[in-house]
Design an enzyme around this catalytic site. Structure first.
Site, mmCIF file in Angstrom:
data_model
loop_
_atom_site.group_PDB
_atom_site.id
_atom_site.type_symbol
_atom_site.label_atom_id
_atom_site.label_comp_id
_atom_site.label_asym_id
_atom_site.label_seq_id
_atom_site.Cartn_x
_atom_site.Cartn_y
_atom_site.Cartn_z
ATOM 1 N N THR A 39 -30.076 -10.108 32.652
ATOM 2 C CA THR A 39 -30.953 -10.408 31.525
ATOM 3 C C THR A 39 -32.388 -10.353 32.048
ATOM 4 O O THR A 39 -32.612 -10.428 33.256
ATOM 5 C CB THR A 39 -30.683 -11.809 30.954
ATOM 6 O OG1 THR A 39 -30.888 -12.749 32.002
ATOM 7 C CG2 THR A 39 -29.270 -11.938 30.450
ATOM 8 N N GLU A 83 -25.350 -10.860 26.935
ATOM 9 C CA GLU A 83 -24.180 -11.709 27.207
ATOM 10 C C GLU A 83 -23.016 -11.416 26.267
ATOM 11 O O GLU A 83 -21.949 -11.988 26.395
ATOM 12 C CB GLU A 83 -24.570 -13.191 27.073
ATOM 13 C CG GLU A 83 -25.458 -13.722 28.190
ATOM 14 C CD GLU A 83 -26.942 -13.520 27.936
ATOM 15 O OE1 GLU A 83 -27.294 -12.639 27.119
ATOM 16 O OE2 GLU A 83 -27.751 -14.235 28.547
ATOM 17 N N LYS A 134 -42.475 -25.352 14.303
ATOM 18 C CA LYS A 134 -42.121 -26.594 13.609
ATOM 19 C C LYS A 134 -43.369 -27.179 12.966
ATOM 20 O O LYS A 134 -44.259 -27.646 13.640
ATOM 21 C CB LYS A 134 -41.506 -27.591 14.589
ATOM 22 C CG LYS A 134 -40.148 -27.120 15.078
ATOM 23 C CD LYS A 134 -39.695 -27.827 16.330
ATOM 24 C CE LYS A 134 -38.582 -27.023 16.961
ATOM 25 N NZ LYS A 134 -38.773 -26.711 18.359
ATOM 26 N N TRP A 190 -39.050 -26.027 9.622
ATOM 27 C CA TRP A 190 -39.133 -24.879 10.522
ATOM 28 C C TRP A 190 -39.650 -23.662 9.779
ATOM 29 O O TRP A 190 -39.227 -23.378 8.660
ATOM 30 C CB TRP A 190 -37.744 -24.554 11.100
ATOM 31 C CG TRP A 190 -37.301 -25.530 12.152
ATOM 32 C CD1 TRP A 190 -37.905 -26.706 12.467
ATOM 33 C CD2 TRP A 190 -36.164 -25.421 13.001
ATOM 34 N NE1 TRP A 190 -37.217 -27.339 13.468
ATOM 35 C CE2 TRP A 190 -36.140 -26.571 13.814
ATOM 36 C CE3 TRP A 190 -35.153 -24.463 13.159
ATOM 37 C CZ2 TRP A 190 -35.160 -26.802 14.776
ATOM 38 C CZ3 TRP A 190 -34.179 -24.686 14.112
ATOM 39 C CH2 TRP A 190 -34.183 -25.836 14.920
HETATM 40 P P1 ADP Z 1 -32.966 -9.760 26.830
HETATM 41 O O1 ADP Z 1 -32.669 -9.204 28.158
HETATM 42 O O2 ADP Z 1 -34.341 -9.519 26.312
HETATM 43 O O3 ADP Z 1 -32.486 -11.174 26.598
HETATM 44 P P2 ADP Z 1 -30.972 -9.061 24.960
HETATM 45 O O4 ADP Z 1 -30.701 -7.742 24.360
HETATM 46 O O5 ADP Z 1 -29.874 -9.764 25.610
HETATM 47 O O6 ADP Z 1 -32.115 -8.816 25.922
HETATM 48 O O7 ADP Z 1 -31.650 -9.999 23.875
HETATM 49 C C1 ADP Z 1 -30.876 -10.666 22.968
HETATM 50 C C2 ADP Z 1 -31.755 -11.323 21.944
HETATM 51 O O8 ADP Z 1 -32.491 -10.349 21.209
HETATM 52 C C3 ADP Z 1 -30.967 -12.057 20.905
HETATM 53 O O9 ADP Z 1 -30.555 -13.316 21.349
HETATM 54 C C4 ADP Z 1 -31.977 -12.126 19.758
HETATM 55 O O10 ADP Z 1 -32.925 -13.162 19.954
HETATM 56 C C5 ADP Z 1 -32.704 -10.823 19.879
HETATM 57 N N1 ADP Z 1 -32.140 -9.865 18.920
HETATM 58 C C6 ADP Z 1 -31.239 -8.894 19.144
HETATM 59 N N2 ADP Z 1 -31.000 -8.201 18.027
HETATM 60 C C7 ADP Z 1 -31.755 -8.743 17.043
HETATM 61 C C8 ADP Z 1 -31.956 -8.486 15.644
HETATM 62 N N3 ADP Z 1 -31.342 -7.504 15.014
HETATM 63 N N4 ADP Z 1 -32.795 -9.299 14.972
HETATM 64 C C9 ADP Z 1 -33.442 -10.315 15.574
HETATM 65 N N5 ADP Z 1 -33.315 -10.592 16.889
HETATM 66 C C10 ADP Z 1 -32.484 -9.827 17.612
#
Ligand code: ADP
Length: 547
Positions: free
Chosen positions: A186, A331, A444, A449
């Site tokens: 990640t 994940e 917040k 929110w």
């Molecule tokens: P990173 O390495 O940046 O964490 P990830 O691809 O694992 O890369 O990121 C996952 C996160 O990306 C999700 O938990 C969410 O917050 C955001 N995310 C993924 N797809 C979407 C979506 N369609 N809309 C909003 N947020 C998204």
């Protein structure tokens, strides 16, 4: 009583064997780093991935040893997907957009033994190789005559020479389907990056799930363009689902600008493309002025960050391309939900359908999800209650590589472990998930929110706005108030007052940002997402206007 069915492990090698036998003449087209177009077939991928497996055996790599890649989407990378995992090693795809020190750190943490890299990343490899003493071989993904001389990198070889001398026969080994197959770190915006370690079983189940009609609906009649990188969560699993279904695959290589992507879509009659919103923004920006049209594209999966309504509208209404909004994370292999309409939605007006498409969609079979409040109590699926989103399922992480960060799962009353996504969401009665924020980004205000995604979506619908990020700024009375950072489109003009007025009627008054700050750029992280932590740092001295 046990069932009496054959106990055949789900292994990645079975995908490439299937592809070779059942659609061996299916095309794989790649734009190479050299700029030219390379074409061959699934049968070629199979043969050359067996050569790669033989070459790995020749390096005396052990079962489970890590082989890393620093590579664009292309045919050699695809061969490594199969050669490395199929032979029982673990493919570690590295994001080249990370800082060299971070790359060296994760290579050492993963204990990579070999690194295969595209020549565009030679300077990166030159920067990290001395810091990675355990890597025994560096392999440039190129022909022997293109191997750089005097690179300063010891044990450097060309991929074509390395596999070229190997036989294309190989007996793929059979082993436990829970064996690790690939890994992805990640981005580690807080602390050191953590790695998700996928298994053969999780990868195959995800590949089946991804191909379903209400997910990506992949078939042997599709021509698929994964713009999403193979170094980020295995290009959303497309290299596996494509082998399973027999689609033609079109790899864009390093050319991700709007013009190159458009030309490739047209030349290769792409029907289905997948990528993050920023890539599609570049494509639409390229197409609009010249009035360009798509002749083959029917649908596009957009995910990784929230897809703005203006983009959904443009694809759907202006170009007749179905937008499939997707949500997932590293994940989760990564797919969690995908937005397709149900039968009852088809008779609804276009605006109502677009409003559904704006949501991140319905869970794929295999992904259980729930939203909970601060005490862990499950919240209603009414499209209004929002809470922390938790998931569980066979392609979702159980623990991080080397146990980093401890046990990430939160047990429920039945002792089942749920993975907290860090996202805040609503789920409606039809099961459509809508992400309102990352829990750390939520604003917040006065006990309520505010969804930063909602506020940003409204801003980017304004014709003068290229990019917008909404963050919370401390406020003596309300705790926090939203403030909008905006990058204007080149040549476009808009004032703070005009933008704030643009919110009228589009959201509740108390959710309208207190201020608009015009900035040159918004920091973007290695996976193409806005880095709000960095933005907050940049705006540290900022104080809210007193009204
Ligand atoms: P990173 O390495 O940046 O964490 P990830 O691809 O694992 O890369 O990121 C996952 C996160 O990306 C999700 O938990 C969410 O917050 C955001 N995310 C993924 N797809 C979407 C979506 N369609 N809309 C909003 N947020 C998204």
């Amino acid at each position: 009583m046990l069932g009496l069915m054959q106990d055949q492990p789900l292994l990645i090698s079975s995908l490439i064997e299937f592809a070779e036998r059942h659609h061996g003449d299916g095309e794989i087209v790649s734009r190479r780093v050299e700029g030219d177009i390379h074409r061959y077939t699934w049968a070629d991928v199979a043969g050359r991935s067996r050569q790669a497996a033989n070459a790995l055996d020749g390096e005396s790599l052990g079962f489970g040893d890590r082989v890393a890649t620093l590579a664009w989407n292309g045919y050699r990378h695809l061969e490594l997907y199969y050669g490395v995992s199929g032979s029982g090693r673990v493919l570690h795809t590295i994001n080249p957009r990370l800082h060299p020190d971070q790359i060296a750190w994760i290579m050492n943490h993963a204990e990579d033994k070999i690194l295969c890299f595209d020549l565009s990343f030679l300077p990166l490899v030159q920067a990290v190789h001395a810091k990675c003493p355990d890597v025994r071989k560096w392999i440039a993904l190129c022909d022997a005559d293109r191997l750089p001389v005097d690179s300063g990198i010891p044990h450097l070889d060309s991929y074509e020479r390395w596999i070229g001398t190997q036989p294309d026969t190989y007996a793929w080994p059979t082993f436990d389907e829970n064996t690790a197959s690939s890994m992805c770190y990640t981005s580690g915006t807080t602390g050191n990056p953590k790695a998700t370690l996928y298994s053969h079983r999780s990868t195959l189940l995800h590949a089946y799930g991804a191909a379903l009609p209400d997910v990506m609906c992949l078939s042997a009649r599709d021509s698929v363009l994964p713009v999403v990188p193979m170094f980020h969560v295995n290009a959303w699993g497309l290299p596996y689902s494509a082998a399973l279904t027999g689609c033609k695959v079109v790899f864009p290589g390093p050319a991700l600008d709007g013009k190159s992507v458009y030309e490739l879509i047209e030349a290769e009659q792409v029907t289905f493309a997948a990528g993050v919103p920023t890539v599609w923004q570049m494509l639409l920006t390229h197409m609009k002025p010249g009035g360009l049209r798509f002749s083959s594209l029917t649908r596009t999966v957009i995910g990784g960050s929230a897809c703005p309504p203006a983009m959904i509208h443009a694809f759907q209404q202006d170009y007749g391309v179905d937008v499939l909004h997707a949500w997932g994370m590293t994940e989760m292999s990564p797919l969690g939900t995908l937005c397709t309409l149900k039968n009852k939605h088809l008779a609804q007006p276009a605006e109502a359908q677009d409003a559904i498409r704006l949501k991140q969609g319905r869970a794929i079979f295999g992904v259980d999800m729930k939203i909970v409040d601060g005490d862990g109590t499950e919240l209603a699926w009414d499209g209004k209650a929002y809470g922390d989103l938790m998931v569980k399922g066979p392609w979702i992480v159980k623990a991080y590589y080397k146990g980093e960060g401890g046990d990430p799962l939160v047990p429920d009353a039945n002792g089942h472990g749920w993975f907290p996504t860090g996202d805040v969401a609503t789920i409606d009665a039809d099961g459509y998930l809508q992400i309102t924020d990352r829990s750390k980004d939520v604003i917040k205000s006065g006990g309520e929110w505010i969804s930063s995604i909602d506020i940003e979506n409204i801003a980017v619908a304004h014709p003068a706005v290229a990019m917008a990020a909404c963050i919370g700024v401390a406020h003596p009375k309300w705790d926090e108030r939203p403030v909008l950072a905006v990058v204007k489109r080149p040549g476009a003009e808009v004032t703070r007052e005009e933008l704030l007025k643009f919110y009228e009627g589009k959201t509740a008054k108390w959710q309208v940002p207190d201020d608009v700050i015009f900035v040159e750029s918004i920091p973007i992280g290695a996976t193409g997402k806005m880095l709000k932590t960095k933005l907050r740092e940049q705006l540290r001295g900022y104080t809210l206007p007193t009204i």
